[in-house]
Design an enzyme around this catalytic site. Structure first.
Site, PDB file in Angstrom:
ATOM      1  N   CYS A   1     -29.726 -17.381  96.983  1.00 39.57           N
ATOM      2  CA  CYS A   1     -29.462 -17.619  95.456  1.00 39.57           C
ATOM      3  C   CYS A   1     -30.646 -16.754  94.664  1.00 39.57           C
ATOM      4  O   CYS A   1     -30.443 -15.736  94.127  1.00 39.57           O
ATOM      5  CB  CYS A   1     -29.239 -18.512  94.850  1.00 39.57           C
ATOM      6  SG  CYS A   1     -28.001 -19.838  95.428  1.00 39.57           S
TER       7      CYS A   1
ATOM      8  N   GLU B   1     -34.166 -17.411  95.885  1.00 33.73           N
ATOM      9  CA  GLU B   1     -35.226 -17.657  96.934  1.00 33.73           C
ATOM     10  C   GLU B   1     -36.453 -16.503  96.830  1.00 33.73           C
ATOM     11  O   GLU B   1     -36.110 -15.589  97.693  1.00 33.73           O
ATOM     12  CB  GLU B   1     -34.866 -18.093  98.152  1.00 33.73           C
ATOM     13  CG  GLU B   1     -34.054 -19.616  98.127  1.00 33.73           C
ATOM     14  CD  GLU B   1     -32.673 -19.506  97.907  1.00 33.73           C
ATOM     15  OE1 GLU B   1     -32.182 -18.690  97.067  1.00 33.73           O
ATOM     16  OE2 GLU B   1     -32.129 -20.440  98.434  1.00 33.73           O
TER      17      GLU B   1
END
Lengths: 90, 903
Positions: free
Chosen positions: B508, B510
């Site tokens: 997502c 990170e």
């Protein structure tokens, strides 16, 4: 076990998903479980192999190797180097 | 008469305002930017829309068969041999019209279980699966069209198709073999062995209670043990598979029988190189099987164009199987093949391709200069790549795939950022990648712009144009903030500023460590970025902050189940400070016991199920002979603590502080009673909606109305109100630093990761009403810094002020979702406004922002008439998903988000 050859048993059948695929001959969508057409060519599956011994409940045995491992009739074996077509079964 | 909360508040003079900055037009407004894919991509994407998520037992069968033969072999070699056997026997499928080929399984949207990781979640339903497999299946013909509505999820058994793990279809003929295969792993899987040893941790009973009460969402080591990382395509691109094999063979000979000063794991290098050789051979076999299939299809194909395409596919694959790519087409086939190979090696979500536009740029530049490819052709290939990525499915349990991932697989492609020497890294190929994403809208790969003030305006405006398709991508990430985080976390492992600039987003959002490596193409050298760190978003998964607060208020007892989770604290909670202290104590206990359990799970994983192919791709495994399980990666400090429900926690603490301890308008005991009684409302499940505004009152006694009013009108985050914002700042400063007190199995400090993915729905369902006025069972605020729906009343710039009261570079990420009505960003002026809005947030130090450009009325209509919206996509968290494949709680939550009518 299926006894009538279906589209999913055909070498021209490219599986899209568990229910349908595309026929490489016609380029049309076909349902996996429907009866084959005039273009049918049997694909390689364990159930069409000379080394396959059928068991119960969709299971069987592969006799191609000494350990005789479990296998199953509808395992596609186009990449199996030990596949030997069993004409009578196909 | 039953009244909803929205009606109650309207009548009380404090209406929930889900529109801010104006009023949306009465008619539904579609997204402004809408283009068509190229015909080839459109045809293949349309096929995807008709395709069911399908699982097969083929890979598990061959893997398990070989693994069983090799009892007594060194674990890493045994695993590599099993992987080679599985890759070598995957059935190749090539569809008419495809140019970019190969996939996870022979199904278009195929996947498979990995019982060596975990088998329990589908074995638990063994009887049910057997019955479904052995019952006579009626023909699927009639049922297929009916089942097709609602996307590709196979949530129910039909015909000869058995629903497994709530999402995947499997042919009933395969189910007995699947169960037979899975039984061979009972007691041996990472899940089972890990469970045996995690029970030896003294705090294990508390861990079990934490999981049952859904304080934490899921375990780490056997679910999705890899991912949320950036892949590295460099070595196959630079050396080709034959070159890598040669390198591994030479290194094997060099290290055989030698410890070279490392008495602990020096000898292991021999086995590791042997494993590398086996897996490379397996992948070559796999590619060549596809090449043979292309030749076979070419031989009987009668159409001249299709015949030629099959022949070219075969040529490309025959080259890619052995040699380094020399053209753009070969290079994109190579990186796709490598990507799928890694995904097949392990259960992975969030394997990000990284900065693809910069990795492929050398081939693009030289092919264009030589007249070998045009921009239109590149555009077509990039669209085909999007369709391929969208076909990726990840097989895992329903809780993981549904509850956390919403069916998404998070392949995040990063754009922009800086070069090794600090210049803008955006290039023309990246603009084509954005254009491809505008034309061929699809969920994968999602895009992220690594925003830096050095990026050119035309590139940034192109990205805003893409935002206006309403797909939710690209997300915008603060490149400078990310560099700061990377340097802080990986400095002790040798990270430099120059190398930090190679970063990209994994999963997502990170932030992931990457490295520059020198690619050589026709005597020219290019420094390309690629991942060089272990998986992130592993370790402690998703702690529900509002649930921990519930346990603080009720002395360690879960109010949903009535079961104890923590030891009673026995405090009277007579001050705000005492509540915060107990919260911190419970939170620390949670992190400690989850860290120890998950460290054991991951340790079992690395001993028995280590990454071999993914490892050899990552610097510096091939050079040092150590794979992931021996810390062969350049950066190993990647474990984290994930949180969920930050804003509901902050708003709840603000309400308690203000209402109970400062204004003394009511007592804590009365608030607790009101929470237990859900402020006099029905539960969300009873109402059938998980959105706050839709909740219905149980009766009209009005017993809790005043207290609910006090809670709802207490200060709320997102309004540039120092009262709530100070609490956020205090929480972040404490949370981000306390993570460093805990150590991963790699003996590196943990860090904070603040993404919710989809967990704010199930975690909300498991949590009673909260002191901020949220009702039982409703979803938490999405993301970590989005305002709770309807509570941000002062516009986006006030929200930005609130969000940036703390230093975001303390954390791996933060997350901000903003929903904009399409009219708010219409026209070129709208693009500029959107860019200015983004820049304002980035320059304040915000880490991440993303936009849902959509009319909420369209989403309501889509919920009522899903058949009309098969291709509608929305941004959920750090990912975009098809509306029809999202569960209702998340749909309700996305609809409820505050809609900005002007920026």
């Amino acid at each position: 076990m299926n006894t009538v050859m279906q589209h999913m048993d055909c070498r021209n059948f490219a599986a899209l998903d568990v229910a349908k695929g595309i026929c490489h001959r016609t380029k049309e969508l076909v349902l996996a479980d429907t009866e084959h057409c005039e273009h049918f060519v049997a694909t390689q599956k364990c159930k069409f192999c000379d080394h396959f011994v059928a068991g119960d409940q969709y299971l069987g045995t592969c006799n191609a190797v000494p350990s005789k491992p479990m296998t199953y009739p509808d395992l596609i074996t186009v990449t199996c180097e030990m596949f030997t077509a069993a004409a009578a079964k196909a | 008469m039953t009244r909803t909360l929205a009606e109650v508040l309207e009548q009380s003079g404090i209406p929930i305002r889900l529109q801010v900055g104006g009023k949306a037009p009465d008619a539904v407004v579609d997204r402004e930017v809408s283009k068509e894919p190229c015909p080839r991509a459109k045809k293949l994407r349309d096929l995807y829309f008709q395709t069911l998520s399908s699982a097969t037992n083929e890979f598990p069968y061959w893997y398990t068969r070989k693994y069983s033969e090799l009892e007594g072999e060194i674990p890493v070699v045994r695993r590599a041999a099993a992987l080679k056997e599985a890759f070598s026997h995957l059935t190749p499928t090539i569809l008419p019209g495809e140019l970019l080929v190969m996939g996870k399984a022979h199904y278009y949207r195929g996947s498979f279980p990995m019982p060596w990781l975990s088998e329990g979640y589908y074995m638990a339903k063994e009887d049910e699966l057997y019955k479904a497999a052995l019952s006579k299946g009626s023909s699927s013909v009639d049922e297929l069209s009916k089942f097709g509505s609602g996307g590709g999820n196979v949530t129910q058994t039909f015909g000869n198709v058995v629903s497994i793990a709530g999402k995947f279809g499997m042919r009933r003929e395969e189910i007995p073999a699947l169960l037979h295969t899975a039984r061979e792993w009972a007691g041996k899987s990472v899940d089972d062995v890990g469970h045996k040893y995690e029970q030896m941790v003294p705090t294990y009973p508390m861990k079990e209670a934490i999981m049952r009460s859904i304080v934490c969402m899921f375990d780490s080591g056997y679910t999705l043990p890899q991912g949320r990382e950036v892949i590295n395509y460099y070595y196959p691109l630079e050396y080709g598979f034959d070159g890598l094999l040669q390198m591994a063979k030479e290194k094997k000979a060099e290290v055989a029988g030698r410890a070279d000063g490392d008495g602990l794991v020096g000898m292991n290098r021999l086995y590791n190189y042997q494993a590398v050789i086996l897996i490379l051979e397996g992948i070559q076999n796999w590619i060549m099987n596809y090449a043979k299939e292309a030749r076979r299809l070419a031989d009987f194909e009668s159409g001249p164009q299709q015949k030629q395409e099959y022949q070219e596919i075969a040529q490309r694959l025959e080259s890619v199987a052995h040699n380094k790519p020399t053209t753009f087409r070969e290079a994109i086939q190579m990186i796709w093949t490598v990507h799928v190979a890694v995904l097949n090696e392990d259960a992975i979500s969030g394997l990000s391709p990284g900065r693809v536009g910069q990795v492929l740029y050398p081939y693009y530049e030289q092919d264009k200069a030589a007249g070998r490819i045009t921009d239109d052709e590149v555009l077509e290939w990039m669209q085909l790549q999007r369709v391929k990525f969208t076909c990726i499915d990840c097989f895992a349990s329903m809780g993981v795939v549904g509850g956390v991932l919403s069916g998404n697989t998070f392949n995040n492609l990063s754009l922009g950022g800086l070069t090794k020497d600090g210049r803008s890294a955006a290039n023309d190929l990246e603009k084509l990648i954005i254009e491809a994403a505008i034309r061929c809208t699809s969920t994968q790969p999602t895009l992220t712009v690594l925003y830096d003030d050095k990026l050119p305006e035309d590139f940034l405006l192109k990205a805003t144009e893409c935002n206006k398709t309403g797909t939710g991508y690209p997300a915008w990430v603060n490149n400078r903030g990310a560099i700061d985080f990377i340097l802080n976390q990986y400095g002790p492992e040798g990270m430099t500023v120059e190398e930090a600039r190679a970063l990209a987003i994994g999963g997502c959002l990170e932030t992931s460590p990457c490295s520059w490596l020198p690619l050589h193409l026709n005597a020219k050298e290019y420094w390309i970025p690629g991942g060089s760190g272990q998986p992130t978003s592993v370790g402690v998964h998703f702690i529900s902050l509002p649930k921990v607060l519930e346990l603080v208020l009720f002395d360690g007892i879960d109010q949903r189940t009535g079961q104890p989770v923590y030891s009673p604290h026995g405090k009277k909670l007579e001050s705000y400070e005492e509540i915060v202290a107990v919260f911190q104590d419970y939170f620390r206990k949670t992190v400690d016991c989850l860290t120890t359990s998950n460290n054991i799970q991951h340790d079992i994983w690395r001993k028995q199920n280590m990454a071999i192919f993914n490892s050899l791709l990552k610097p510096d495994c091939l050079l040092n002979g150590h794979l992931i399980h021996e810390l062969g990666y350049r950066y190993n400090g990647t474990y984290n603590v994930e949180s969920c429900g930050t804003v509901n926690l902050v708003n709840s603490l603000a309400a308690i502080k203000k209402v109970v301890f400062e204004d003394r308008a009511t007592s804590l005991e009365e608030i607790k009673q009101a929470l237990r009684d859900n402020f006099g409302f029905k539960t969300a499940s009873e109402v059938g909606s998980f959105s706050l505004a839709d909740q219905e009152k149980k009766e009209e006694s009005g017993k809790w109305d005043y207290i609910h009013y006090l809670c709802l009108t207490a200060p709320k985050y997102g309004n540039d109100d120092p009262y709530a914002d100070t609490i956020l700042k205090g929480w972040e400063n404490w949370f981000c630093r306390m993570c460093h007190d805990y150590e991963s199995l790699n003996a590196r400090p943990l860090y904070a990761c603040q993404i919710s993915v989809s967990t704010h729905a199930p975690m909300g369902m498991a949590t009673i009403a909260t002191p901020d006025g949220r009702l039982a069972g409703t979803t938490f605020a999405d993301a970590s810094l989005s305002a709770y729906p309807g509570t941000d009343r002062n516009g986006p710039y006030a929200l930005f002020e609130s969000a940036t009261v703390w230093d975001h570079s303390l954390s791996q990420n933060s997350q901000m979702n903003l929903k904009l009505h399409p009219t708010a960003v219409a026209g070129m002026q709208g693009c500029k406004k959107l860019l200015a809005l983004t820049q304002a947030y980035m320059r304040k130090g915000g880490f991440h922002i993303q936009y849902n450009v959509v009319d909420s009325k369209m989403l309501r209509d889509a919920q009522q008439n899903p058949d009309n919206y098969r291709d509608l996509m929305v941004r959920v968290a750090g990912f975009t998903q098809y509306w029809v494949e999202i569960g209702k709680p998340i749909q309700d939550e996305v609809i409820a988000r505050t809609e900005y009518e002007g920026v």
